[in-house]
Design a protein around this motif. Sequence first.
Motif, PDB file in Angstrom:
ATOM      1  N   LYS A   1       0.152 -23.384  27.959  1.00  0.00           N
ATOM      2  CA  LYS A   1       0.960 -24.388  28.644  1.00  0.00           C
ATOM      3  C   LYS A   1       1.053 -25.632  27.772  1.00  0.00           C
ATOM      4  CE  LYS A   1      -0.265 -23.425  33.469  1.00  0.00           C
ATOM      5  NZ  LYS A   1      -0.851 -23.994  34.683  1.00  0.00           N
TER       6      LYS A   1
ATOM      7  N   SER B   1       0.344 -18.744  33.426  1.00  0.00           N
ATOM      8  CA  SER B   1       0.636 -18.877  32.003  1.00  0.00           C
ATOM      9  C   SER B   1      -0.644 -19.273  31.283  1.00  0.00           C
ATOM     10  CB  SER B   1       1.708 -19.949  31.797  1.00  0.00           C
ATOM     11  OG  SER B   1       1.894 -20.197  30.437  1.00  0.00           O
TER      12      SER B   1
ATOM     13  N   LEU C   1       0.697 -29.946  31.329  1.00  0.00           N
ATOM     14  CA  LEU C   1       0.788 -29.045  32.479  1.00  0.00           C
ATOM     15  C   LEU C   1      -0.515 -28.306  32.765  1.00  0.00           C
ATOM     16  CD1 LEU C   1       4.304 -27.461  31.878  1.00  0.00           C
ATOM     17  CD2 LEU C   1       3.712 -29.400  33.310  1.00  0.00           C
TER      18      LEU C   1
END
Length: 97
Positions: A15, A12, A19
């Motif tokens: 985030k 991803s 994270l």
Amino acid sequence: MILAKVKGNLVSTQKNSYLVGQKLLLVHPIDLSDNYIGKSDVVAIDVADAGIGDTVLLVQEGKAVQQILGHRNAPVHSLVVAVVDSIDVNEKYSSNK
């Protein structure tokens, strides 16, 4: 804790700030015979350095996740906490009779 099989990595570019730097895995719960349980995959943070095909222990309890991460700011539900080397079930105590 739940047994699960790692099916893949999840990448991803955007985030939550808590994270950033965390490895995300796509896992699926399994039974003791290595069969998938249910139909849903789970996205989990990996703190055990697991890889695709590994059998892992998955924690899905908020307080445990908070304690392992050291804070409760991240929007996390599932965490891979261990890679399972082997499973040995004593048939005397098994419910699969």
